[in-house]
Design a protein around this motif. Structure first.
Motif, PDB file in Angstrom:
ATOM      1  N   VAL A  94       5.743  12.052  -3.917  1.00  0.00           N
ATOM      2  CA  VAL A  94       5.555  13.387  -3.327  1.00  0.00           C
ATOM      3  C   VAL A  94       4.506  13.310  -2.227  1.00  0.00           C
ATOM      4  O   VAL A  94       3.441  12.721  -2.410  1.00  0.00           O
ATOM      5  CB  VAL A  94       5.070  14.409  -4.385  1.00  0.00           C
ATOM      6  CG1 VAL A  94       4.854  15.784  -3.747  1.00  0.00           C
ATOM      7  CG2 VAL A  94       6.031  14.499  -5.548  1.00  0.00           C
ATOM      8  N   SER A  95       4.822  13.914  -1.081  1.00  0.00           N
ATOM      9  CA  SER A  95       3.826  14.078  -0.016  1.00  0.00           C
ATOM     10  C   SER A  95       4.098  15.392   0.699  1.00  0.00           C
ATOM     11  O   SER A  95       5.068  16.091   0.399  1.00  0.00           O
ATOM     12  CB  SER A  95       3.849  12.903   0.965  1.00  0.00           C
ATOM     13  OG  SER A  95       4.906  13.036   1.874  1.00  0.00           O
ATOM     14  N   LYS A 153       0.995  10.139   3.238  1.00  0.00           N
ATOM     15  CA  LYS A 153       1.935  10.314   4.342  1.00  0.00           C
ATOM     16  C   LYS A 153       2.862   9.113   4.455  1.00  0.00           C
ATOM     17  O   LYS A 153       2.477   7.986   4.171  1.00  0.00           O
ATOM     18  CB  LYS A 153       1.145  10.481   5.645  1.00  0.00           C
ATOM     19  CG  LYS A 153       1.915  11.086   6.785  1.00  0.00           C
ATOM     20  CD  LYS A 153       0.932  11.648   7.808  1.00  0.00           C
ATOM     21  CE  LYS A 153       1.622  12.225   9.009  1.00  0.00           C
ATOM     22  NZ  LYS A 153       2.688  13.142   8.779  1.00  0.00           N
ATOM     23  N   ASP A 154       4.102   9.382   4.884  1.00  0.00           N
ATOM     24  CA  ASP A 154       5.041   8.303   5.203  1.00  0.00           C
ATOM     25  C   ASP A 154       4.460   7.444   6.324  1.00  0.00           C
ATOM     26  O   ASP A 154       3.725   7.942   7.172  1.00  0.00           O
ATOM     27  CB  ASP A 154       6.380   8.876   5.700  1.00  0.00           C
ATOM     28  CG  ASP A 154       7.120   9.689   4.650  1.00  0.00           C
ATOM     29  OD1 ASP A 154       6.900   9.458   3.455  1.00  0.00           O
ATOM     30  OD2 ASP A 154       7.923  10.549   5.048  1.00  0.00           O
ATOM     31  N   HIS A 155       4.803   6.189   6.334  1.00  0.00           N
ATOM     32  CA  HIS A 155       4.461   5.251   7.417  1.00  0.00           C
ATOM     33  C   HIS A 155       2.969   4.949   7.553  1.00  0.00           C
ATOM     34  O   HIS A 155       2.570   4.346   8.542  1.00  0.00           O
ATOM     35  CB  HIS A 155       5.011   5.713   8.775  1.00  0.00           C
ATOM     36  CG  HIS A 155       6.492   5.877   8.782  1.00  0.00           C
ATOM     37  ND1 HIS A 155       7.368   4.823   8.724  1.00  0.00           N
ATOM     38  CD2 HIS A 155       7.263   6.988   8.820  1.00  0.00           C
ATOM     39  CE1 HIS A 155       8.614   5.274   8.738  1.00  0.00           C
ATOM     40  NE2 HIS A 155       8.579   6.583   8.790  1.00  0.00           N
ATOM     41  N   THR A 156       2.137   5.389   6.618  1.00  0.00           N
ATOM     42  CA  THR A 156       0.729   4.978   6.648  1.00  0.00           C
ATOM     43  C   THR A 156       0.626   3.662   5.885  1.00  0.00           C
ATOM     44  O   THR A 156       1.483   3.362   5.044  1.00  0.00           O
ATOM     45  CB  THR A 156      -0.184   6.027   5.992  1.00  0.00           C
ATOM     46  OG1 THR A 156       0.212   6.187   4.620  1.00  0.00           O
ATOM     47  CG2 THR A 156      -0.123   7.357   6.722  1.00  0.00           C
ATOM     48  N   PRO A 157      -0.380   2.851   6.151  1.00  0.00           N
ATOM     49  CA  PRO A 157      -0.478   1.560   5.443  1.00  0.00           C
ATOM     50  C   PRO A 157      -0.463   1.705   3.920  1.00  0.00           C
ATOM     51  O   PRO A 157       0.274   0.992   3.230  1.00  0.00           O
ATOM     52  CB  PRO A 157      -1.803   0.980   5.941  1.00  0.00           C
ATOM     53  CG  PRO A 157      -1.987   1.591   7.301  1.00  0.00           C
ATOM     54  CD  PRO A 157      -1.426   2.989   7.180  1.00  0.00           C
ATOM     55  N   GLY A 158      -1.248   2.633   3.380  1.00  0.00           N
ATOM     56  CA  GLY A 158      -1.277   2.825   1.933  1.00  0.00           C
ATOM     57  C   GLY A 158       0.023   3.396   1.401  1.00  0.00           C
ATOM     58  O   GLY A 158       0.527   2.958   0.361  1.00  0.00           O
ATOM     59  N   GLY A 159       0.579   4.375   2.097  1.00  0.00           N
ATOM     60  CA  GLY A 159       1.846   4.977   1.684  1.00  0.00           C
ATOM     61  C   GLY A 159       2.974   3.971   1.683  1.00  0.00           C
ATOM     62  O   GLY A 159       3.803   3.947   0.770  1.00  0.00           O
ATOM     63  N   LEU A 160       2.987   3.119   2.676  1.00  0.00           N
ATOM     64  CA  LEU A 160       4.007   2.078   2.782  1.00  0.00           C
ATOM     65  C   LEU A 160       3.853   1.049   1.664  1.00  0.00           C
ATOM     66  O   LEU A 160       4.822   0.706   0.978  1.00  0.00           O
ATOM     67  CB  LEU A 160       3.925   1.400   4.153  1.00  0.00           C
ATOM     68  CG  LEU A 160       4.920   0.283   4.415  1.00  0.00           C
ATOM     69  CD1 LEU A 160       6.346   0.786   4.312  1.00  0.00           C
ATOM     70  CD2 LEU A 160       4.663  -0.314   5.800  1.00  0.00           C
ATOM     71  N   ALA A 161       2.642   0.560   1.467  1.00  0.00           N
ATOM     72  CA  ALA A 161       2.397  -0.459   0.434  1.00  0.00           C
ATOM     73  C   ALA A 161       2.792   0.058  -0.943  1.00  0.00           C
ATOM     74  O   ALA A 161       3.478  -0.632  -1.708  1.00  0.00           O
ATOM     75  CB  ALA A 161       0.932  -0.885   0.450  1.00  0.00           C
ATOM     76  N   GLU A 162       2.379   1.267  -1.253  1.00  0.00           N
ATOM     77  CA  GLU A 162       2.669   1.826  -2.571  1.00  0.00           C
ATOM     78  C   GLU A 162       4.174   2.054  -2.758  1.00  0.00           C
ATOM     79  O   GLU A 162       4.737   1.700  -3.800  1.00  0.00           O
ATOM     80  CB  GLU A 162       1.902   3.137  -2.746  1.00  0.00           C
ATOM     81  CG  GLU A 162       1.848   3.626  -4.160  1.00  0.00           C
ATOM     82  CD  GLU A 162       0.875   4.777  -4.346  1.00  0.00           C
ATOM     83  OE1 GLU A 162       0.470   4.983  -5.493  1.00  0.00           O
ATOM     84  OE2 GLU A 162       0.522   5.466  -3.357  1.00  0.00           O
ATOM     85  N   GLU A 215      13.518  10.849   4.722  1.00  0.00           N
ATOM     86  CA  GLU A 215      14.808  10.152   4.829  1.00  0.00           C
ATOM     87  C   GLU A 215      14.692   8.971   5.797  1.00  0.00           C
ATOM     88  O   GLU A 215      15.175   7.880   5.511  1.00  0.00           O
ATOM     89  CB  GLU A 215      15.908  11.118   5.279  1.00  0.00           C
ATOM     90  CG  GLU A 215      17.289  10.511   5.266  1.00  0.00           C
ATOM     91  CD  GLU A 215      17.761  10.051   3.893  1.00  0.00           C
ATOM     92  OE1 GLU A 215      18.661   9.196   3.848  1.00  0.00           O
ATOM     93  OE2 GLU A 215      17.249  10.512   2.863  1.00  0.00           O
ATOM     94  N   VAL A 216      14.047   9.190   6.923  1.00  0.00           N
ATOM     95  CA  VAL A 216      13.844   8.103   7.895  1.00  0.00           C
ATOM     96  C   VAL A 216      13.012   6.988   7.269  1.00  0.00           C
ATOM     97  O   VAL A 216      13.349   5.804   7.374  1.00  0.00           O
ATOM     98  CB  VAL A 216      13.170   8.642   9.187  1.00  0.00           C
ATOM     99  CG1 VAL A 216      12.716   7.511  10.086  1.00  0.00           C
ATOM    100  CG2 VAL A 216      14.115   9.584   9.925  1.00  0.00           C
ATOM    101  N   PHE A 217      11.943   7.353   6.593  1.00  0.00           N
ATOM    102  CA  PHE A 217      11.064   6.383   5.928  1.00  0.00           C
ATOM    103  C   PHE A 217      11.847   5.575   4.894  1.00  0.00           C
ATOM    104  O   PHE A 217      11.755   4.338   4.842  1.00  0.00           O
ATOM    105  CB  PHE A 217       9.902   7.141   5.286  1.00  0.00           C
ATOM    106  CG  PHE A 217       8.871   6.283   4.593  1.00  0.00           C
ATOM    107  CD1 PHE A 217       8.222   5.257   5.255  1.00  0.00           C
ATOM    108  CD2 PHE A 217       8.522   6.534   3.276  1.00  0.00           C
ATOM    109  CE1 PHE A 217       7.247   4.491   4.616  1.00  0.00           C
ATOM    110  CE2 PHE A 217       7.556   5.788   2.635  1.00  0.00           C
ATOM    111  CZ  PHE A 217       6.925   4.755   3.304  1.00  0.00           C
TER     112      PHE A 217
END
Length: 155
Positions: free
Chosen positions: A69-70, A39-48, A78-80
Motif C-alpha cells: 500500500v502507498s 512510493k513506487d520507484h524509490t530505492p527502498g520501495g523498489l528493494a522491498e 500498474e506501471v511499476f
C-alpha cells in the motif's frame, strides 16, 4: 500504533488494475502480509517490492498473500508492477485513510508547509483477521525474508 493481538482494521482499496481489494475477503482463507511503503520507484520501495515478489510462491505455500500500500495512484502502481515484474497487488491509498488507520501515515511541517508520507510499516495478519506481528520504521533490505520466517511459524 497497532500491536500483535489487535484486530486488523478492514478496508477496501483499488489495486493497480482498478479492482477493489477488501481485507475481509481473505478472512478464513489466507494470512495477509500488509506492508506500507513510501512510493513506487524509490530505492527502498523498489528493494522491498522485489524482495517480496521474489518470495510470492513461498508465501503462497503458507496460505499467505502480500499486499503493498502507498499513496500512489493505481496507474503508477500498474506501471511499476509491469516494469519491475512485481507479482502481487499494490493498492492505492491516495487519501491516506487506510494508512492513517494503520498508523503508517506521518505528517510533518517544513518551511510552513504541511506534508504527508508513509512510514514504512508491515503487518502480518492471521486468517482470523488478528494482527500477529506489527513492525514500524522498517528497513527494506532483508525485510521480506524476516516476514517469511514469521509466516512459516503461523502454521
Amino acid at each position: 500504533m497497532l500491536n500483535a493481538g489487535d484486530v486488523a482494521p478492514d478496508f477496501a482499496l483499488p489495486a493497480s488494475a482498478m479492482e477493489l481489494i477488501q481485507l475481509a475477503d481473505y478472512r478464513g482463507q489466507h494470512h495477509v502480509v500488509l506492508y506500507f511503503f513510501n512510493k513506487d520507484h524509490t530505492p527502498g520501495g523498489l528493494a522491498e517490492a522485489i524482495e517480496f515478489s521474489d518470495r510470492v510462491r513461498e508465501f503462497a505455500r503458507h496460505d499467505t498473500v502480500i499486499l503493498g500500500v502507498s499513496l500512489d495512484e493505481c496507474l503508477a502502481h500498474e506501471v511499476f508492477r509491469e516494469q519491475e515484474g512485481i507479482e502481487f497487488e499494490l493498492l492505492s491509498d491516495t487519501e491516506g485513510e487506510v494508512s492513517e488507520r494503520y498508523h503508517a501515515l506521518k505528517k510533518w511541517e517544513a518551511n510552513g508547509v504541511v506534508r504527508y508520507g508513509i512510514e514504512r510499516s508491515t503487518f502480518v495478519i492471521g486468517k482470523d483477521g488478528v494482527i500477529r506481528h506489527a513492525f514500524y520504521h522498517v528497513a527494506p533490505k532483508g525485510h521480506a525474508a524476516q516476514i517469511l520466517s514469521l509466516v512459516q511459524s503461523l502454521g
